[in-house]
Enzyme design. Structure first.
Site, PDB file in Angstrom:
ATOM      1  N   VAL A  78      32.627 -45.837  -3.991  1.00  0.00           N
ATOM      2  CA  VAL A  78      33.300 -44.962  -4.947  1.00  0.00           C
ATOM      3  C   VAL A  78      32.239 -44.047  -5.555  1.00  0.00           C
ATOM      4  O   VAL A  78      31.150 -44.512  -5.916  1.00  0.00           O
ATOM      5  CB  VAL A  78      33.993 -45.775  -6.058  1.00  0.00           C
ATOM      6  CG1 VAL A  78      34.717 -44.845  -7.032  1.00  0.00           C
ATOM      7  CG2 VAL A  78      34.956 -46.791  -5.459  1.00  0.00           C
ATOM      8  N   CYS A  79      32.576 -42.746  -5.647  1.00  0.00           N
ATOM      9  CA  CYS A  79      31.741 -41.801  -6.393  1.00  0.00           C
ATOM     10  C   CYS A  79      30.320 -41.795  -5.805  1.00  0.00           C
ATOM     11  O   CYS A  79      30.159 -41.789  -4.582  1.00  0.00           O
ATOM     12  CB  CYS A  79      31.785 -42.199  -7.864  1.00  0.00           C
ATOM     13  SG  CYS A  79      31.157 -40.991  -9.036  1.00  0.00           S
ATOM     14  N   THR A  80      29.313 -41.823  -6.636  1.00  0.00           N
ATOM     15  CA  THR A  80      27.925 -41.775  -6.157  1.00  0.00           C
ATOM     16  C   THR A  80      27.467 -43.100  -5.561  1.00  0.00           C
ATOM     17  O   THR A  80      26.296 -43.220  -5.170  1.00  0.00           O
ATOM     18  CB  THR A  80      26.991 -41.356  -7.295  1.00  0.00           C
ATOM     19  OG1 THR A  80      27.227 -42.210  -8.420  1.00  0.00           O
ATOM     20  CG2 THR A  80      27.238 -39.914  -7.712  1.00  0.00           C
TER      21      THR A  80
END
Lengths: 220, 220
Positions: free
Chosen positions: B119-121
């Site tokens: 998820v995300c970074t």
């Protein structure tokens, strides 16, 4: 509290925790407030009946998974707050000491709050505390019959993503907590702050409080 | 793993935690998996470099708020897993021992996993572990330049809510974790299970992986 005040005067946030709280009810809104705290003055207290880690695992579901979060204060040692967040979850049901203490705390602290925000069946705890009587409120649509029966003097709104009545903001189920807190941030800090946070978390807000595709699923 | 298998064979989920993980990156997907565990056999391990509670507070933000979550295992004592979830957050940056241990763990465990979801970074941690080389992947759009520079041999997809390449599912920023995990649940357990969970949390899914209103905000 205005945005300019918010950069100097701290926003004092409290969160009610109890065994079987729903994880996203807490961490949807708190993620937004965490991001707010990167640019604004915020303090936060995670409140429970003891300082033991509090699990999201529902007490009655032996095989369910849960995660444990560390409280920062007990209800007895809670600091003064501006905003209290009350999550829902399967753990709101029943009359365990943890839940009764949470309800007592909500009842006693409400007169000193600037704002109360409930997510999902957290409105059931506020209802049992008696503070929704005579007010408009909403709750999770799957648990509608059960929660609304807890307080017959509440004007329960069946089709709503969230409802504002005075300083009480009640929202619908689970993910609606993200929309209600962003709406609250918009009101208190302004639309630009809310927009930056929702873009930061790549969340497309539901900005209409009457938007509720889930009411119809449950015949409401 | 099929739905019928999932009711008997446990789904073994692990989550990588480190100081400064983003709360919603973890608790969006985990809320869905918690609800899945009410009807299906799931085990879960929250993994970190030590068993000390892990805060969401970004290490470099002295005044930021955070919440602390209790790990169940260290990376060294992690059980065998089917699915590993890697969140992002400001804490993914840098080379602290906690982050280096997380990257080593991801690199070493990946060959034994059935699925990896970032998820995300969190995709930046997978990229630094070298496991995205030669694969398509995405990440947070606000952090695009920084994260994609970590691994030049990844085919980074700029306009995507999530990307699937083989058994690696990478998603865009923060709230995209809810969409990627529901898409993953749909693939593994079927659309009816995913529909019940999204309705239960009153979440309107983005079902098109190329849906990305945030790419344009950052000129991608």
């Amino acid at each position: 509290m205005t945005e300019s005040e918010g950069k100097s005067t701290p926003l004092r946030v409290g969160v009610v925790l109890f065994p079987g709280f729903q994880a996203l009810d807490v961490f949807g809104p708190l993620d937004c407030i965490n991001v707010l705290s990167w640019s604004h003055n915020v303090t936060m207290a995670l409140l429970s009946s003891t300082l033991e880690p509090v699990t999201t695992k529902p007490p009655a579901f032996a095989n369910a998974m849960g995660q444990s979060v560390v409280p920062t204060h007990t209800f007895a040692t809670a600091p003064s707050l501006d905003l209290l967040l009350v999550p829902g979850g399967l753990g709101t049901r029943g009359s365990s000491p943890a839940i009764e203490e949470a309800i007592s705390y909500i009842k006693n602290v409400y007169p000193q709050l600037k704002y109360l925000v409930t997510v999902c069946t957290g409105s059931g705890l506020a209802a049992r505390a008696g503070i929704l009587d005579g007010k408009c409120a909403t709750t999770n649509k799957m648990a509608w019959a059960e929660i609304t029966a807890l307080a017959v003097n509440v004007d329960w709104v069946p089709r709503a993503r969230w409802v504002v009545d005075g300083n009480i903001w009640t929202s619908s189920g689970v993910s609606a907590g993200i929309d209600v807190i962003l709406a609250w941030i918009e009101k208190v800090y302004g639309s630009e702050v809310a927009r930056k946070i929702s873009n930061s978390i790549e969340y497309t807000r539901h900005e209409d409080p009457s938007h509720d595709p889930f009411a119809g699923l449950h015949g409401l």
